[in-house]
Design a protein around this motif. Structure first.
Motif, PDB file in Angstrom:
ATOM      1  N   HIS A  76      52.433  21.641  20.032  1.00 36.49           N
ATOM      2  CA  HIS A  76      53.254  20.643  20.717  1.00 36.49           C
ATOM      3  C   HIS A  76      53.006  19.219  20.223  1.00 36.49           C
ATOM      4  N   GLY A  77      52.135  19.067  19.257  1.00 36.55           N
ATOM      5  CA  GLY A  77      51.814  17.716  18.813  1.00 36.55           C
ATOM      6  C   GLY A  77      52.927  17.055  18.023  1.00 36.55           C
ATOM      7  N   ALA A  98      43.029  24.263  23.783  1.00 38.37           N
ATOM      8  CA  ALA A  98      43.349  22.854  23.540  1.00 38.37           C
ATOM      9  C   ALA A  98      43.867  22.647  22.122  1.00 38.37           C
ATOM     10  N   VAL A  99      43.251  23.306  21.147  1.00 35.74           N
ATOM     11  CA  VAL A  99      43.710  23.149  19.761  1.00 35.74           C
ATOM     12  C   VAL A  99      45.045  23.828  19.549  1.00 35.74           C
ATOM     13  N   GLY A 148      35.170  17.291   1.650  1.00 33.03           N
ATOM     14  CA  GLY A 148      33.892  16.721   1.236  1.00 33.03           C
ATOM     15  C   GLY A 148      33.261  15.792   2.251  1.00 33.03           C
ATOM     16  N   ALA A 149      33.876  15.674   3.422  1.00 35.41           N
ATOM     17  CA  ALA A 149      33.379  14.771   4.458  1.00 35.41           C
ATOM     18  C   ALA A 149      32.540  15.532   5.477  1.00 35.41           C
ATOM     19  N   GLU A 150      31.839  14.793   6.303  1.00 38.13           N
ATOM     20  CA  GLU A 150      31.044  15.405   7.361  1.00 38.13           C
ATOM     21  C   GLU A 150      31.946  16.150   8.340  1.00 38.13           C
ATOM     22  N   ILE A 151      33.073  15.541   8.683  1.00 38.40           N
ATOM     23  CA  ILE A 151      34.064  16.186   9.550  1.00 38.40           C
ATOM     24  C   ILE A 151      35.440  16.042   8.903  1.00 38.40           C
ATOM     25  N   SER A 152      36.325  16.971   9.202  1.00 37.67           N
ATOM     26  CA  SER A 152      37.612  17.032   8.503  1.00 37.67           C
ATOM     27  C   SER A 152      38.456  15.783   8.676  1.00 37.67           C
ATOM     28  N   ARG A 153      38.425  15.184   9.854  1.00 36.00           N
ATOM     29  CA  ARG A 153      39.234  13.985  10.087  1.00 36.00           C
ATOM     30  C   ARG A 153      38.887  12.895   9.076  1.00 36.00           C
ATOM     31  N   LYS A 171      41.786  16.514  19.357  1.00 36.83           N
ATOM     32  CA  LYS A 171      42.189  15.142  19.030  1.00 36.83           C
ATOM     33  C   LYS A 171      42.360  14.912  17.534  1.00 36.83           C
ATOM     34  N   ASP A 172      41.839  15.820  16.707  1.00 32.13           N
ATOM     35  CA  ASP A 172      41.930  15.665  15.258  1.00 32.13           C
ATOM     36  C   ASP A 172      43.182  16.289  14.665  1.00 32.13           C
TER      37      ASP A 172
END
Length: 243
Positions: free
Chosen positions: A242-243, A235-236, A159-164, A192-193
């Protein structure tokens, strides 16, 4: 287990990029600038030929998610064509007037069309659910009807503008759903998210960048267009692995 990565692409080149860079599946659509619309049958056939799992967005127009009987019938026809062409699944959604609830009747018809063509077809309900989350729907009132309909996956930003920013709601959904259906984050995701979303079942992003070729002239709209960026996909994938 790491979250599965789905890339929203618009063409054969995007499907190839997603496959080559290690994505698990694609959502195939057109008009990502409008939130995505149903792609052509030929585009579906080309994407399927790549060998990656193709999940086709079924959305007949931009705007809200309240559909007329004629629009629902069109979506049924598009679903049948997509699954017959080899799509592994479809991405659908529908709400009742006033955005008060899921349109369970319409969703049931759409799901039946997919599974009549292929009983194993996967069903994702798209970000129409974010409208309901913004309106304050309780987690169980969202998950329980979709589970009863046999939906495999929900695509949502919480429900947010972006998932983070919606990570807290996404985690609530994941805990209640326990994989039935899966919770897949989508909306403004970058490498980065990933750390904030690692506990979810899936991550969805368009990984797009703009390209400009020749002029489109006074009648062709903007001269720039979107392409799938190999670097953003890579990158994702690296962050998830590996994160």
């Amino acid at each position: 287990m790491r979250p599965r990565v789905e890339i929203a692409v618009q063409d054969l080149a995007g499907a190839q990029t997603a496959m080559e860079k290690g994505a698990d599946r694609i959502e195939l659509c057109t008009a990502l600038a409008l939130g995505g619309l149903t792609p052509s049958l030929a585009t579906i056939e080309q994407a399927v030929s790549v060998g990656i799992a193709v999940h086709v967005l079924i959305r007949p127009r931009a705007g809200d998610y309240v559909y007329s009987p004629a629009e629902t019938a069109l979506m049924v026809a598009d679903i049948r064509h997509a699954v017959r062409a080899g799509a592994a699944g479809v991405v659908i959604g529908a709400l009742t007037h006033g955005d008060q609830a899921l349109d369970a009747e319409a969703l049931q018809v759409l799901i039946a069309a997919a599974r009549e063509e292929n009983p194993a077809a996967e069903i994702t309900v798209h970000r129409c659910v974010d409208v309901l989350i913004e309106n304050g729907i309780h987690v169980r009132d969202l998950i329980d009807p979709l589970r009863a309909l046999g939906v495999d996956r929900i695509l949502t930003s919480g429900g947010a503008e972006i998932s983070r920013q919606g990570a807290g709601v996404l985690e609530q959904l994941r805990r209640y759903a326990s994989g039935k259906p899966q919770i897949q984050a989508g909306g403004g995701i970058a490498a980065k998210d990933v750390a904030a979303l690692r506990g979810l079942d899936g991550i969805h992003l368009s990984a797009r960048e703009q390209r400009r070729g020749g002029r489109s002239g006074p009648g062709g709209g903007p001269s720039q267009y979107d392409v799938t960026s190999p670097e953003l996909v890579s990158a994702v994938i690296a962050a998830v692995s590996h994160g």
